[in-house]
Scaffold this active site. Structure first.
Site, PDB file in Angstrom:
ATOM      1  CG  HIS A 101      -4.423 -22.526   0.942  1.00 19.31           C
ATOM      2  ND1 HIS A 101      -3.351 -23.168   1.487  1.00 19.31           N
ATOM      3  CD2 HIS A 101      -5.524 -23.038   1.542  1.00 19.31           C
ATOM      4  CE1 HIS A 101      -3.781 -24.043   2.382  1.00 19.31           C
ATOM      5  NE2 HIS A 101      -5.091 -23.993   2.434  1.00 19.31           N
ATOM      6  CG  ASP A 104      -0.790 -21.064   0.386  1.00 21.73           C
ATOM      7  OD1 ASP A 104      -1.216 -20.502   1.402  1.00 21.73           O
ATOM      8  OD2 ASP A 104      -1.043 -22.251   0.073  1.00 21.73           O
TER       9      ASP A 104
HETATM   10  C1  XUL Z   1      -5.428 -27.515   7.724  1.00 22.26           C
HETATM   11  C2  XUL Z   1      -5.182 -28.184   6.433  1.00 22.26           C
HETATM   12  C3  XUL Z   1      -5.251 -27.313   5.232  1.00 22.26           C
HETATM   13  C4  XUL Z   1      -5.785 -27.995   4.020  1.00 22.26           C
HETATM   14  C5  XUL Z   1      -5.953 -27.091   2.833  1.00 22.26           C
HETATM   15  O1  XUL Z   1      -5.385 -28.353   8.818  1.00 22.26           O
HETATM   16  O2  XUL Z   1      -4.923 -29.363   6.390  1.00 22.26           O
HETATM   17  O3  XUL Z   1      -3.999 -26.793   5.004  1.00 22.26           O
HETATM   18  O4  XUL Z   1      -4.991 -29.066   3.632  1.00 22.26           O
HETATM   19  O5  XUL Z   1      -6.732 -25.979   3.104  1.00 22.26           O
END
Ligand code: XUL
Ligand code: CO
Length: 439
Positions: A101, A104
Site C-alpha cells: 500500500h 506501507d
Molecule cells: C485486508 C487485506 C488487505 C488487502 C490489500 O484484509 O487483505 O491487506 O490485501 O489492501
C-alpha cells in the site's frame, strides 16, 4: 547497507525431508512441474504491510515483534531501512515479488503534497533495489482505510471531500505502481460498506464506488498503465458489511456498472472463509467466469471468526487452490501474495523466514499434488462421467438449447424409472489424500 539478518543464510532446498531448521523441504525453485519451474508457477510475493510494518499487536496488547529497522531515527529513515530489510528478506527466501500500500512504504505527511513527496523519495529507492535484485512488483494499492478521514468509507463516503481525496490518493498510487512496473493494481474496500443501514444510502454508495472505478480505468488509459485491475473481496472486517462481499457479488457489481471487462479478482483464502465459502469455491467462481487474476495466499482459523491472516500450511487448501490455478493455465499477471503474518508469539525476526518457508513449502506441495491430479485426470474423468447424461439424447437437447418445457414433458411422461449414480464423495476425498501423500 546494513545486513539485518546476519544469522540467516539464504534458505536452500533439501531433499532430506526430516532435516531440521530453516530450509525448504518441498519448494525447489528450479524444479519443473507441469513444464514450468516452481518459481514460475508459484510467483510468490511478500506483503509489505504485514512483514515490514506489522508489529504483532492484538486488541488486548501491544506489538511483540522484534523488528530491528523500527528503531531508525525518523519515519523517513525507518522507511528507507525497511526497504533494505525487505529486499534482504526476499533475496534470502528467493521471493521474486512484493506488494504494497502507498502508506506501507512511505509515511503519511501532514498534507497530501508531503505524503506524495515522501512516497516519491522511497519509490526511487525501491526502484533502485528492484533493478539491483531483479525483484518485481506484483501489485500496488492505496491505503484508504487507516486514516480517520476514511471513517465513513473512501469512494463510498457520505463526504464528497473524502471521495476527492481518495481519488487523488489512488491516482498517485497508480502512478507509482506504473513507475515500478507493477503487474496489477488492487482495490480492497475495507471501509467500502456500512455499519448500519439506518444512516446509509446504499444505492448512492454503490453508484459512487462504480464512478470511482471508472475514473481509475480512464486514468489508466490516459497514463498507459497496462497492469490488471483487481478487486479483492471480503465480506466484513473492518466494516460490518463490505460491498465486495465475495467473488459472486463482485461480479454482479462489475456487470451492473459495465466494469467487468476491466477487472479481475484477487481472491484471499481467509476472506472467502469469512464469507462462508471455501477458498476453492471463490477461486472457482472467479475462474469459471474468466476473472481469476491473483491470490492472497493465507489461511484462517476456523474456530475464530475474524481474519487471522495465517501463513498457508493446510495442504488441502493449497492443493485445491493450485488446481484452480492450473485449470486456468497458470498465472499470467497474478501470483501468490503472502497476505499473512506470523503469530503474535512468533515474535523473533527469524520467524519471518520460518513462516514464509512454511507457506512456500505448503504451496509447493499443493502445486505438485495438483499437477498430478491434472496429469492423471481421475477427478476430471469422474466429473465428466457424472454429467454424461448431457452428452447425448435428451441431455444433449437441453445443452444445445433445443428442448423446452413441452418437449421435456413429453419425454418425462414416457420415463419409466429414474436411476441415479453415486456421488462417491468419500472415495474422491480418499483419492485427494493419496495425491497429496504421493508427491
Ligand atoms: C485486508 C487485506 C488487505 C488487502 C490489500 O484484509 O487483505 O491487506 O490485501 O489492501
Ligand atoms: Co489481502
Amino acid at each position: 547497507m546494513r545486513e539485518y539478518f546476519a544469522n540467516v543464510k539464504k534458505v536452500e532446498y533439501t531433499d532430506d525431508r526430516m532435516k531440521q531448521g530453516l530450509c525448504f523441504r518441498q519448494y525447489n525453485a528450479d524444479e519443473l512441474v507441469g513444464g514450468k519451474t516452481m518459481k514460475q508457477q508459484l510467483k510468490f510475493s511478500l506483503a509489505y504491510w504485514h512483514t515490514m510494518c506489522g508489529e504483532g499487536s492484538d486488541p488486548f496488547g501491544p506489538g511483540t515483534a522484534k523488528r530491528p529497522w523500527q528503531s531508525a531515527s525518523s519515519p523517513m529513515e525507518m522507511a528507507k531501512e525497511r526497504v533494505y530489510a525487505a529486499f534482504e528478506i526476499m533475496q534470502k527466501l528467493g521471493i521474486g515479488y512484493f506488494c504494497f500500500h502507498d502508506r506501507d512504504i512511505a509515511p503519511e505527511g501532514t498534507t497530501l503534497k508531503e505524503s506524495n513527496k515522501n512516497l516519491d523519495e522511497i519509490v526511487s529507492l525501491v526502484k533502485k533495489m528492484m533493478a539491483d535484485t531483479g525483484i518485481k512488483l506484483l501489485w500496488g494499492t492505496a491505503n484508504l482505510f487507516s486514516n480517520p478521514r476514511f471513517m465513513h468509507g473512501a469512494s463510498t463516503s457520505c463526504n464528497a471531500d473524502v471521495f476527492a481525496y481518495s481519488a487523488a490518493q489512488v491516482k498517485k498510487a497508480m502512478e507509482v505502481t506504473k513507475e515500478l512496473g507493477g503487474e496489477n493494481y488492487v482495490f480492497w474496500g475495507g471501509r467500502e460498506g456500512y455499519e448500519t443501514l439506518l444512516n446509509t444510502d446504499m444505492k448512492r454508495e454503490q453508484d459512487n464506488m462504480a464512478r470511482f472505478m471508472h475514473m481509475a480505468v480512464d486514468y489508466a488509459k490516459e497514463i498507459g498503465f497496462d497492469g490488471q485491475f483487481l478487486i479483492e473481496p471480503k465480506p466484513k472486517e473492518p466494516a460490518k458489511h463490505q460491498y465486495d462481499f465475495d467473488v459472486a457479488s463482485g461480479i454482479a457489481f462489475l456487470r451492473t456498472y459495465g466494469l467487468d471487462s476491466y477487472f479481475k479478482f484477487n481472491v484471499e483464502a481467509n476472506h472467502a472463509t469469512l464469507a462462508g465459502h471455501t477458498f476453492q469455491h471463490d477461486l472457482m467462481v472467479a475462474r469459471i467466469n474468466g476473472m481469476l487474476g491473483s491470490i492472497d495466499a493465507n489461511q484462517g482459523d476456523m474456530l475464530l471468526g475474524w481474519d487471522t491472516d495465517q501463513f498457508p500450511t493446510d495442504l488441502y487448501t493449497t492443493t485445491l487452490c493450485m488446481l484452480e490455478v492450473l485449470k486456468m493455465g497458470g498465472f499470467t499477471k497474478g501470483g501468490l501474495n503472502f497476505d499473512a503474518k506470523p503469530r503474535r508469539a512468533s515474535y523473533k525476526p527469524e520467524d519471518i523466514f520460518y513462516a514464509h518457508a512454511a507457506g512456500m513449502d505448503g504451496f509447493a506441495k499443493g502445486l505438485k499434488a495438483a499437477q498430478k491430479i491434472m496429469d492423471d485426470g481421475v477427478l476430471d474423468r469422474f466429473v465428466t462421467e457424472r454429467y454424461s447424461s448431457y452428452a447425448a439424447g435428451i441431455g444433449k437437447e437441453i445443452s444445445d438449447g433445443k428442448a423446452d418445457f413441452k418437449s421435456l414433458e413429453t419425454y418425462a411422461l414416457d420415463l419409466k424409472e429414474i436411476e441415479n449414480s453415486s456421488g462417491m464423495q468419500e472415495y474422491l476425498e480418499s483419492m485427494l489424500n493419496e495425491y497429496i501423500m504421493s508427491v
